[in-house]
Scaffold this motif. Structure first.
Motif, PDB file in Angstrom:
ATOM      1  N   MET A 184      47.325  24.949  27.309  1.00 51.35           N
ATOM      2  CA  MET A 184      47.584  25.612  25.989  1.00 51.35           C
ATOM      3  C   MET A 184      46.544  25.044  24.971  1.00 51.35           C
ATOM      4  SD  MET A 184      50.929  25.343  23.573  1.00 51.35           S
ATOM      5  CE  MET A 184      51.262  23.840  24.169  1.00 51.35           C
ATOM      6  N   GLY A 185      45.930  25.932  24.296  1.00 49.53           N
ATOM      7  CA  GLY A 185      44.878  25.589  23.122  1.00 49.53           C
ATOM      8  C   GLY A 185      45.596  25.965  21.994  1.00 49.53           C
ATOM      9  N   LEU A 186      45.530  25.313  20.979  1.00 47.14           N
ATOM     10  CA  LEU A 186      45.750  25.714  19.559  1.00 47.14           C
ATOM     11  C   LEU A 186      44.595  26.222  18.618  1.00 47.14           C
ATOM     12  CD1 LEU A 186      48.434  22.770  18.851  1.00 47.14           C
ATOM     13  CD2 LEU A 186      48.845  25.231  19.568  1.00 47.14           C
ATOM     14  N   ASN A 187      45.080  27.198  17.804  1.00 49.72           N
ATOM     15  CA  ASN A 187      43.969  27.600  16.601  1.00 49.72           C
ATOM     16  C   ASN A 187      44.833  27.017  15.461  1.00 49.72           C
ATOM     17  OD1 ASN A 187      42.217  28.600  14.910  1.00 49.72           O
ATOM     18  ND2 ASN A 187      42.800  30.777  15.460  1.00 49.72           N
ATOM     19  N   VAL A 188      44.042  26.037  14.704  1.00 47.11           N
ATOM     20  CA  VAL A 188      44.547  25.475  13.500  1.00 47.11           C
ATOM     21  C   VAL A 188      43.985  25.666  12.190  1.00 47.11           C
ATOM     22  CG1 VAL A 188      45.262  23.226  12.464  1.00 47.11           C
ATOM     23  CG2 VAL A 188      45.606  23.631  15.144  1.00 47.11           C
ATOM     24  N   TYR A 189      44.671  26.217  11.312  1.00 43.45           N
ATOM     25  CA  TYR A 189      43.871  26.643   9.817  1.00 43.45           C
ATOM     26  C   TYR A 189      44.339  25.376   8.903  1.00 43.45           C
ATOM     27  CZ  TYR A 189      42.475  29.239   5.893  1.00 43.45           C
ATOM     28  OH  TYR A 189      41.734  29.623   4.640  1.00 43.45           O
ATOM     29  N   LEU A 190      43.202  24.799   8.394  1.00 46.97           N
ATOM     30  CA  LEU A 190      43.350  23.725   7.457  1.00 46.97           C
ATOM     31  C   LEU A 190      43.220  23.923   5.987  1.00 46.97           C
ATOM     32  CD1 LEU A 190      41.166  21.339   9.567  1.00 46.97           C
ATOM     33  CD2 LEU A 190      43.741  21.320   9.557  1.00 46.97           C
ATOM     34  N   SER A 191      44.341  24.118   5.386  1.00 48.07           N
ATOM     35  CA  SER A 191      44.309  24.693   3.931  1.00 48.07           C
ATOM     36  C   SER A 191      44.622  23.614   2.988  1.00 48.07           C
ATOM     37  CB  SER A 191      45.556  25.708   3.983  1.00 48.07           C
ATOM     38  OG  SER A 191      45.418  26.396   2.575  1.00 48.07           O
ATOM     39  N   GLY A 192      44.118  23.737   1.909  1.00 46.16           N
ATOM     40  CA  GLY A 192      44.603  23.023   0.707  1.00 46.16           C
ATOM     41  C   GLY A 192      43.480  22.178  -0.028  1.00 46.16           C
ATOM     42  N   GLU A 193      43.633  20.897  -0.570  1.00 45.57           N
ATOM     43  CA  GLU A 193      42.873  20.165  -1.266  1.00 45.57           C
ATOM     44  C   GLU A 193      41.572  20.123  -0.553  1.00 45.57           C
ATOM     45  OE1 GLU A 193      40.803  16.540  -1.758  1.00 45.57           O
ATOM     46  OE2 GLU A 193      42.620  16.320  -0.286  1.00 45.57           O
ATOM     47  N   ILE A 194      40.393  20.015  -1.371  1.00 43.84           N
ATOM     48  CA  ILE A 194      39.239  20.105  -1.105  1.00 43.84           C
ATOM     49  C   ILE A 194      38.112  18.907  -1.373  1.00 43.84           C
ATOM     50  CG2 ILE A 194      39.040  22.644  -0.903  1.00 43.84           C
ATOM     51  CD1 ILE A 194      37.413  22.699  -3.408  1.00 43.84           C
ATOM     52  N   HIS A 195      38.641  18.022  -2.013  1.00 43.01           N
ATOM     53  CA  HIS A 195      38.115  16.792  -2.769  1.00 43.01           C
ATOM     54  C   HIS A 195      38.169  15.458  -1.877  1.00 43.01           C
ATOM     55  CE1 HIS A 195      39.033  19.841  -5.954  1.00 43.01           C
ATOM     56  NE2 HIS A 195      37.992  19.417  -6.343  1.00 43.01           N
ATOM     57  N   THR A 196      38.460  15.511  -0.734  1.00 49.74           N
ATOM     58  CA  THR A 196      38.551  14.339   0.216  1.00 49.74           C
ATOM     59  C   THR A 196      38.285  14.756   1.432  1.00 49.74           C
ATOM     60  OG1 THR A 196      40.878  14.353   0.984  1.00 49.74           O
ATOM     61  CG2 THR A 196      40.326  13.207  -1.167  1.00 49.74           C
ATOM     62  N   ASP A 197      38.022  13.782   2.452  1.00 49.98           N
ATOM     63  CA  ASP A 197      37.650  14.080   3.774  1.00 49.98           C
ATOM     64  C   ASP A 197      38.723  14.278   4.796  1.00 49.98           C
ATOM     65  OD1 ASP A 197      38.389  11.634   4.059  1.00 49.98           O
ATOM     66  OD2 ASP A 197      36.678  10.787   5.227  1.00 49.98           O
ATOM     67  N   TRP A 198      39.938  14.627   4.509  1.00 45.23           N
ATOM     68  CA  TRP A 198      41.151  14.940   5.231  1.00 45.23           C
ATOM     69  C   TRP A 198      40.927  15.638   6.578  1.00 45.23           C
ATOM     70  CZ3 TRP A 198      43.827  19.257   6.020  1.00 45.23           C
ATOM     71  CH2 TRP A 198      43.731  20.198   5.242  1.00 45.23           C
ATOM     72  N   ARG A 199      40.229  16.899   6.179  1.00 48.01           N
ATOM     73  CA  ARG A 199      39.680  17.849   7.233  1.00 48.01           C
ATOM     74  C   ARG A 199      38.832  16.976   8.375  1.00 48.01           C
ATOM     75  NH1 ARG A 199      39.581  20.999   2.794  1.00 48.01           N
ATOM     76  NH2 ARG A 199      40.939  23.014   3.018  1.00 48.01           N
ATOM     77  N   GLU A 200      37.808  16.444   8.079  1.00 46.02           N
ATOM     78  CA  GLU A 200      37.113  15.720   8.695  1.00 46.02           C
ATOM     79  C   GLU A 200      37.734  14.681   9.682  1.00 46.02           C
ATOM     80  OE1 GLU A 200      36.259  16.309   5.665  1.00 46.02           O
ATOM     81  OE2 GLU A 200      34.797  17.874   6.069  1.00 46.02           O
ATOM     82  N   GLN A 201      38.720  13.967   9.113  1.00 43.22           N
ATOM     83  CA  GLN A 201      39.666  13.135   9.802  1.00 43.22           C
ATOM     84  C   GLN A 201      40.180  13.762  10.674  1.00 43.22           C
ATOM     85  OE1 GLN A 201      41.873  10.360   7.443  1.00 43.22           O
ATOM     86  NE2 GLN A 201      40.503  10.817   5.459  1.00 43.22           N
ATOM     87  N   ILE A 202      40.874  14.733  10.622  1.00 41.03           N
ATOM     88  CA  ILE A 202      41.698  15.463  11.630  1.00 41.03           C
ATOM     89  C   ILE A 202      40.704  16.227  12.688  1.00 41.03           C
ATOM     90  CG2 ILE A 202      43.214  17.517  11.912  1.00 41.03           C
ATOM     91  CD1 ILE A 202      44.337  17.188   9.096  1.00 41.03           C
TER      92      ILE A 202
END
Length: 149
Positions: A1-19
């Motif tokens: 099973m795979g997942l498609n994940v949408y990362l929304s919200g705050e754009i001023h830190t690197d939280w997306r890259e960490q995930i």
């Protein structure tokens, strides 16, 4: 099973890259809104023409960005919405509500300082995390059934 994940919200830190970095090796596809603040603000007028009134300038951008946001949330199995420490992030709250109303699995990500302000948003989420690493572990568990070591 795979997942498609949408990362929304705050754009001023690197939280997306960490995930995204933490989820290496998992069967996950990530999507997000445009995180270049200037491009996001100006996309409507850049494509559809200038607006002398700031309201209509912003309105055009919001409508164009909504095409991407609606598509990203619609295609997502999981929507992660991050509320950062700075700014009033009404768009993030809207995305969380839209995802919840669409029946999407919602993970909310914010620090303890936002617990009271986001209590209704948190109540709609299936998980509330404080750190990007916790989101990675949630995704790992959902995909593999394995607990963190």
């Amino acid at each position: 099973m795979g997942l498609n994940v949408y990362l929304s919200g705050e754009i001023h830190t690197d939280w997306r890259e960490q995930i995204i970095d933490g989820a290496q090796g998992l069967d996950v596809t990530f999507n997000s809104p445009v995180t270049d603040h200037a491009a996001s603000d100006d996309c409507g007028v850049a494509v559809l023409g200038a607006e002398p009134n700031k309201y209509w300038h912003d309105h055009k951008g919001a409508m164009v960005n909504a095409i991407r946001t609606r598509k990203g949330i619609a295609d997502a199995d999981v929507v992660v919405v991050r509320f950062g420490d700075k700014y009033k992030q009404w768009n993030a709250a809207f995305d969380a509500g839209y995802a919840a109303a669409s029946g999407k699995s919602l993970i909310v990500l914010h620090g303890p300082d936002h617990q009271h302000a986001l209590k209704e948003v948190d109540a709609a989420a299936l998980a509330v995390a404080e750190e990007p690493g916790q989101v990675v572990e949630l995704l790992r568990y959902v995909l593999t059934g394995k607990l963190p070591e």
